[in-house]
Design a protein around this motif. Structure first.
Motif, PDB file in Angstrom:
ATOM      1  N   ALA A 114       0.802  -1.226   0.000  1.00 26.06           N
ATOM      2  CA  ALA A 114       0.000   0.000   0.000  1.00 26.06           C
ATOM      3  C   ALA A 114       0.836   1.277   0.000  1.00 26.06           C
ATOM      4  CB  ALA A 114      -0.937   0.002   1.204  1.00 26.06           C
ATOM      5  N   LEU A 115       2.042   1.198   0.520  1.00 26.08           N
ATOM      6  CA  LEU A 115       2.895   2.385   0.582  1.00 26.08           C
ATOM      7  C   LEU A 115       3.362   2.765  -0.814  1.00 26.08           C
ATOM      8  CD1 LEU A 115       4.377   4.314   2.621  1.00 26.08           C
ATOM      9  CD2 LEU A 115       6.329   2.779   2.376  1.00 26.08           C
ATOM     10  N   GLY A 116       3.182   4.030  -1.154  1.00 26.37           N
ATOM     11  CA  GLY A 116       3.616   4.502  -2.461  1.00 26.37           C
ATOM     12  C   GLY A 116       4.709   5.540  -2.331  1.00 26.37           C
ATOM     13  N   ALA A 117       5.307   5.885  -3.460  1.00 25.72           N
ATOM     14  CA  ALA A 117       6.397   6.863  -3.469  1.00 25.72           C
ATOM     15  C   ALA A 117       5.937   8.216  -2.964  1.00 25.72           C
ATOM     16  CB  ALA A 117       6.964   6.989  -4.871  1.00 25.72           C
ATOM     17  N   VAL A 118       4.674   8.528  -3.150  1.00 28.70           N
ATOM     18  CA  VAL A 118       4.165   9.836  -2.733  1.00 28.70           C
ATOM     19  C   VAL A 118       4.069   9.949  -1.208  1.00 28.70           C
ATOM     20  CG1 VAL A 118       1.697   9.258  -2.842  1.00 28.70           C
ATOM     21  CG2 VAL A 118       2.469  11.582  -3.358  1.00 28.70           C
ATOM     22  N   HIS A 119       3.938   8.823  -0.506  1.00 29.58           N
ATOM     23  CA  HIS A 119       3.766   8.850   0.945  1.00 29.58           C
ATOM     24  C   HIS A 119       5.033   9.276   1.692  1.00 29.58           C
ATOM     25  CE1 HIS A 119       0.358   5.934   0.081  1.00 29.58           C
ATOM     26  NE2 HIS A 119      -0.187   7.060   0.490  1.00 29.58           N
ATOM     27  N   VAL A 120       6.182   8.919   1.177  1.00 32.14           N
ATOM     28  CA  VAL A 120       7.449   9.257   1.836  1.00 32.14           C
ATOM     29  C   VAL A 120       8.329  10.075   0.892  1.00 32.14           C
ATOM     30  CG1 VAL A 120       7.456   7.373   3.518  1.00 32.14           C
ATOM     31  CG2 VAL A 120       8.373   6.987   1.231  1.00 32.14           C
ATOM     32  N   ALA A 173      12.845   4.237   6.278  1.00 29.79           N
ATOM     33  CA  ALA A 173      12.389   3.382   7.385  1.00 29.79           C
ATOM     34  C   ALA A 173      10.974   2.858   7.147  1.00 29.79           C
ATOM     35  CB  ALA A 173      12.452   4.159   8.697  1.00 29.79           C
ATOM     36  N   GLU A 174      10.101   3.687   6.575  1.00 34.65           N
ATOM     37  CA  GLU A 174       8.714   3.267   6.320  1.00 34.65           C
ATOM     38  C   GLU A 174       8.655   2.143   5.300  1.00 34.65           C
ATOM     39  OE1 GLU A 174       9.755   6.340   6.405  1.00 34.65           O
ATOM     40  OE2 GLU A 174       8.545   7.416   7.867  1.00 34.65           O
ATOM     41  N   ALA A 175       9.439   2.235   4.245  1.00 30.57           N
ATOM     42  CA  ALA A 175       9.449   1.185   3.223  1.00 30.57           C
ATOM     43  C   ALA A 175      10.034  -0.105   3.783  1.00 30.57           C
ATOM     44  CB  ALA A 175      10.223   1.642   1.995  1.00 30.57           C
ATOM     45  N   LYS A 176      11.084   0.021   4.583  1.00 30.75           N
ATOM     46  CA  LYS A 176      11.674  -1.168   5.203  1.00 30.75           C
ATOM     47  C   LYS A 176      10.656  -1.861   6.109  1.00 30.75           C
ATOM     48  CE  LYS A 176      16.490   0.307   5.232  1.00 30.75           C
ATOM     49  NZ  LYS A 176      17.641   0.709   6.061  1.00 30.75           N
ATOM     50  N   ALA A 177       9.905  -1.064   6.861  1.00 30.94           N
ATOM     51  CA  ALA A 177       8.885  -1.643   7.743  1.00 30.94           C
ATOM     52  C   ALA A 177       7.753  -2.262   6.929  1.00 30.94           C
ATOM     53  CB  ALA A 177       8.336  -0.573   8.680  1.00 30.94           C
ATOM     54  N   ALA A 178       7.381  -1.644   5.818  1.00 32.72           N
ATOM     55  CA  ALA A 178       6.275  -2.145   4.998  1.00 32.72           C
ATOM     56  C   ALA A 178       6.608  -3.480   4.338  1.00 32.72           C
ATOM     57  CB  ALA A 178       5.904  -1.113   3.940  1.00 32.72           C
ATOM     58  N   PRO A 226      16.513   2.459  -4.779  1.00 32.19           N
ATOM     59  CA  PRO A 226      17.312   2.423  -3.542  1.00 32.19           C
ATOM     60  C   PRO A 226      16.958   3.551  -2.581  1.00 32.19           C
ATOM     61  CG  PRO A 226      18.726   2.162  -5.449  1.00 32.19           C
ATOM     62  CD  PRO A 226      17.377   2.531  -5.962  1.00 32.19           C
ATOM     63  N   ALA A 227      16.647   4.720  -3.134  1.00 33.61           N
ATOM     64  CA  ALA A 227      16.278   5.843  -2.268  1.00 33.61           C
ATOM     65  C   ALA A 227      14.955   5.569  -1.565  1.00 33.61           C
ATOM     66  CB  ALA A 227      16.179   7.128  -3.090  1.00 33.61           C
ATOM     67  N   PHE A 228      13.977   5.015  -2.284  1.00 26.69           N
ATOM     68  CA  PHE A 228      12.668   4.738  -1.681  1.00 26.69           C
ATOM     69  C   PHE A 228      12.749   3.588  -0.682  1.00 26.69           C
ATOM     70  CE2 PHE A 228       8.745   2.235  -1.659  1.00 26.69           C
ATOM     71  CZ  PHE A 228       7.873   3.169  -1.140  1.00 26.69           C
TER      72      PHE A 228
END
Length: 145
Positions: free
Chosen positions: A30-36, A122-127, A116-118
């Motif tokens: 659900a996490l997208g590039a726009v969120h972080v 931390a949010e992407a790693k957790a997702a 790699p940037a996305f």
């Protein structure tokens, strides 16, 4: 936000391309590039700032080229990628990747900037459930000169 290398406009273009590559609200992720966006754009800008000057210049010019040329080539519309909806951005990315020589080549470079940037946030790693094999302790102050 001020960036080291990218102008505000170039950061908007990179964000739009990231939105097309990593759309928000998928069934499995659900996490997208726009969120972080603030976090991964800063990481991408830092990575670009560590490159040689000519490489930085080439990437910045490539972003401007992609902004105006790709919608014309792949969507047959004269519009900036920053003004496209997420669905149209996804279609643009799919068509660019399925095209002849230059589309996949540029997509590889853009993915090397965005992914790699996305996925380093931390949010992407957790997702995705990523756990560091060698975590950095909180009391670590940095490398001594």
């Amino acid at each position: 936000m001020a960036y080291r290398t990218l102008s505000r406009r170039q950061a908007q273009i990179l964000l739009a391309l990231g939105r097309g590559m990593i759309p928000a609200g998928g069934p499995h992720f659900a996490l997208g590039a726009v969120h972080v966006a603030d976090q991964w754009l800063a990481r991408a800008d830092y990575a670009i700032s560590r490159m040689p000057f000519l490489t930085q210049l080439g990437i910045r010019l490539l972003l401007v080229f992609v902004d105006y040329a790709w919608p014309v080539f792949f969507l047959r519309r004269f519009v900036s990628v920053t003004r496209l909806s997420e669905d149209r951005l996804e279609l643009l990315m799919h068509r660019a990747e399925a095209s002849a020589l230059w589309g996949p080549l540029v997509m590889t470079l853009l993915k090397a900037l965005v992914f790699p940037a996305f996925y380093g946030t931390a949010e992407a790693k957790a997702a995705i459930g990523f756990a560091e094999k060698f975590p950095v302790p909180d009391e670590f102050e940095g490398v001594r000169p």
